[in-house]
Design a protein around this motif. Structure first.
Motif, short mmCIF file in Angstrom:
data_model
loop_
_atom_site.label_atom_id
_atom_site.label_comp_id
_atom_site.label_asym_id
_atom_site.label_seq_id
_atom_site.Cartn_x
_atom_site.Cartn_y
_atom_site.Cartn_z
N ALA A 149 -30.82 -78.53 117.91
CA ALA A 149 -31.20 -79.80 118.52
C ALA A 149 -32.64 -79.78 119.02
CB ALA A 149 -30.26 -80.11 119.69
N GLN A 150 -33.29 -80.93 118.93
CA GLN A 150 -34.57 -81.12 119.60
C GLN A 150 -34.37 -82.15 120.69
OE1 GLN A 150 -36.94 -82.35 116.14
NE2 GLN A 150 -36.95 -84.47 116.88
N MET A 151 -34.98 -81.90 121.85
CA MET A 151 -34.81 -82.78 123.00
C MET A 151 -36.06 -82.74 123.86
SD MET A 151 -32.42 -80.44 125.54
CE MET A 151 -33.15 -81.07 127.07
N ARG A 152 -36.23 -83.79 124.64
CA ARG A 152 -37.32 -83.84 125.62
C ARG A 152 -36.88 -83.08 126.87
NH1 ARG A 152 -38.94 -88.00 129.94
NH2 ARG A 152 -41.13 -87.45 130.37
N SER A 153 -37.71 -82.17 127.32
CA SER A 153 -37.46 -81.43 128.55
C SER A 153 -38.60 -81.69 129.52
CB SER A 153 -37.35 -79.92 128.26
OG SER A 153 -36.27 -79.64 127.40
N VAL A 154 -38.26 -82.16 130.69
CA VAL A 154 -39.26 -82.47 131.71
C VAL A 154 -39.45 -81.25 132.61
CG1 VAL A 154 -39.87 -83.99 133.62
CG2 VAL A 154 -38.61 -84.89 131.65
N ALA A 155 -40.68 -80.79 132.75
CA ALA A 155 -40.97 -79.60 133.55
C ALA A 155 -40.53 -79.80 134.98
CB ALA A 155 -42.47 -79.29 133.50
N GLY A 156 -39.71 -78.87 135.48
CA GLY A 156 -39.26 -78.92 136.86
C GLY A 156 -38.19 -79.94 137.14
N SER A 157 -37.50 -80.44 136.10
CA SER A 157 -36.43 -81.43 136.28
C SER A 157 -35.13 -80.95 135.63
CB SER A 157 -36.85 -82.78 135.68
OG SER A 157 -37.98 -83.30 136.34
N PRO A 158 -34.54 -79.88 136.16
CA PRO A 158 -33.34 -79.33 135.53
C PRO A 158 -32.15 -80.29 135.53
CG PRO A 158 -33.71 -78.30 137.67
CD PRO A 158 -34.94 -79.11 137.36
N ASP A 159 -32.06 -81.19 136.51
CA ASP A 159 -30.96 -82.17 136.50
C ASP A 159 -31.03 -83.03 135.25
OD1 ASP A 159 -29.95 -81.27 138.91
OD2 ASP A 159 -30.89 -82.85 140.11
N GLU A 160 -32.21 -83.57 134.99
CA GLU A 160 -32.41 -84.44 133.83
C GLU A 160 -32.22 -83.67 132.53
OE1 GLU A 160 -36.01 -87.25 131.94
OE2 GLU A 160 -36.12 -86.52 134.01
N ASN A 161 -32.75 -82.46 132.48
CA ASN A 161 -32.64 -81.67 131.26
C ASN A 161 -31.21 -81.23 131.00
OD1 ASN A 161 -35.44 -81.92 131.14
ND2 ASN A 161 -35.79 -79.96 132.17
N LEU A 162 -30.49 -80.87 132.06
CA LEU A 162 -29.09 -80.49 131.92
C LEU A 162 -28.26 -81.65 131.38
CD1 LEU A 162 -26.66 -78.61 132.33
CD2 LEU A 162 -26.61 -79.34 134.74
N ALA A 163 -28.55 -82.87 131.84
CA ALA A 163 -27.82 -84.04 131.36
C ALA A 163 -28.01 -84.22 129.86
CB ALA A 163 -28.28 -85.29 132.11
N ALA A 164 -29.23 -83.98 129.37
CA ALA A 164 -29.49 -84.09 127.93
C ALA A 164 -28.76 -83.00 127.16
CB ALA A 164 -31.00 -84.01 127.67
N ILE A 165 -28.78 -81.78 127.68
CA ILE A 165 -28.07 -80.68 127.03
C ILE A 165 -26.58 -81.00 126.93
CG2 ILE A 165 -27.35 -78.27 127.32
CD1 ILE A 165 -30.16 -77.78 128.57
N GLU A 166 -26.01 -81.44 128.02
CA GLU A 166 -24.57 -81.72 128.03
C GLU A 166 -24.23 -82.87 127.09
OE1 GLU A 166 -20.82 -82.36 131.10
OE2 GLU A 166 -22.79 -81.74 131.86
N ARG A 167 -25.08 -83.89 127.06
CA ARG A 167 -24.83 -85.03 126.17
C ARG A 167 -24.82 -84.58 124.70
NH1 ARG A 167 -28.72 -87.83 127.84
NH2 ARG A 167 -30.30 -87.26 126.30
N ILE A 168 -25.76 -83.74 124.34
CA ILE A 168 -25.85 -83.29 122.94
C ILE A 168 -24.67 -82.38 122.60
CG2 ILE A 168 -27.22 -81.92 121.33
CD1 ILE A 168 -29.73 -83.00 122.87
N VAL A 169 -24.34 -81.46 123.49
CA VAL A 169 -23.22 -80.55 123.22
C VAL A 169 -21.92 -81.33 123.07
CG1 VAL A 169 -21.83 -78.66 124.13
CG2 VAL A 169 -24.31 -78.56 124.32
N ARG A 170 -21.68 -82.27 123.96
CA ARG A 170 -20.45 -83.06 123.88
C ARG A 170 -20.42 -83.92 122.61
NH1 ARG A 170 -17.06 -82.72 127.96
NH2 ARG A 170 -17.79 -81.98 130.00
N GLY A 171 -21.58 -84.23 122.08
CA GLY A 171 -21.64 -85.00 120.85
C GLY A 171 -21.36 -84.19 119.60
#
Length: 264
Positions: free
Chosen positions: A9-31
């Motif tokens: 997967a490729q995704m946008r990761s915001v520096a210092g924003s693990p909440d936002e990045n974790l949400a993207a990781i979880e969304r992709i994995v669940r998909g």
């Protein structure tokens, strides 16, 4: 080699924003619940930045990291993810594998880029992991240009080398660069190689270019993608590798034909 379903997967990761990045990781994995392994780009959880990264380094016991391990157990999917690891005043570029096992599987980037070497500490091991019955190794970004790393993994039995990136090259230029050397990493060693890069603005002025590629043990592209949106590709890999024999003109294990005693 055991057959597995691999998603990169490729995704946008915001520096210092693990909440936002974790949400993207979880969304992709669940998909991709039918995948055995889902691999994300370098530093996807913490975000990648060389601007005072100590401020957003993560301890391996951080709640965001534990959540990814919980997600892996819940869905029975191995999740390969990265973050800036903080150990006191030392920082490492760490790629971790959450796979429901009791042992903690991780790789610390051992060959740093020029700018990275002024900020981060380097790892000192090149481990190969058993993940879902497949021998998996990790080679991060600039390390993909070093063939000795890949051949070292092959010597330890690696069947799949994952190459997460955080790189600014995009589109057709990314395609041409990867196709100029990644097929050799795969073909010379008779292994699968898969690369994925971060994409988009990291929130601090750096823009990553994305890119996804999976190569078979003959160095042939199985699937690739070079858009600049959040995206994932899934490929079924496995079966006979060149090392499995019998050797024929169409099934040569070049790695096993080496004569290391001649090399200086």
């Amino acid at each position: 080699m055991k057959g597995i379903r691999l998603t990169i997967a490729q995704m946008r990761s915001v520096a210092g924003s693990p909440d936002e990045n974790l949400a993207a990781i979880e969304r992709i994995v669940r998909g991709h619940p039918d995948s055995d392994i889902v691999c994300f780009p370098e530093m996807c959880l913490s975000g990648y930045s060389s601007k005072d990264p100590l401020r957003f380094g993560l301890d391996p016991g951080d709640a965001h990291i534990l959540r990814i391990h919980e997600l892996s157990k819940e869905l029975d999917v191995a999740i390969v993810f990265g973050y800036i690891e903080r150990q006191g005043d030392d920082l490492f570029l760490r790629q971790e594998i959450a796979d429901s096992a009791d042992d903690v599987k991780f790789y610390r980037k051992s060959h740093l880029g020029l700018a990275e070497s002024r900020i981060f500490s380097q790892g000192s091991d090149l481990p190969v992991f058993d993940v879902k019955g497949c021998k998996v190794a990790i080679q991060l970004c600039t390390e993909s240009h070093i063939p000795d790393i890949t051949s070292t993994y092959r010597g330890q039995g690696a069947e799949l080398v994952l190459m997460p990136f955080a790189n600014g090259i995009s589109g057709e230029k990314r395609r041409s660069v990867w196709n100029s050397y990644l097929p050799a990493r795969a073909c010379d060693n008779g292994i699968y190689v898969a690369g994925c890069s971060a994409v988009g603005d990291n929130g601090e002025g750096s823009v990553f270019g994305g890119g996804l590629i999976v190569l078979d043990p003959k160095g042939m592209v199985m699937e690739q993608y070079y858009g600049t949106d959040e995206h994932a590709i899934t490929v079924d890999i496995g079966g006979r590798l060149p090392r499995d024999g019998p050797e024929t003109m169409s099934n040569i294990s070049y790695y096993d034909r080496r004569r290391p005693e001649l090399y200086r």
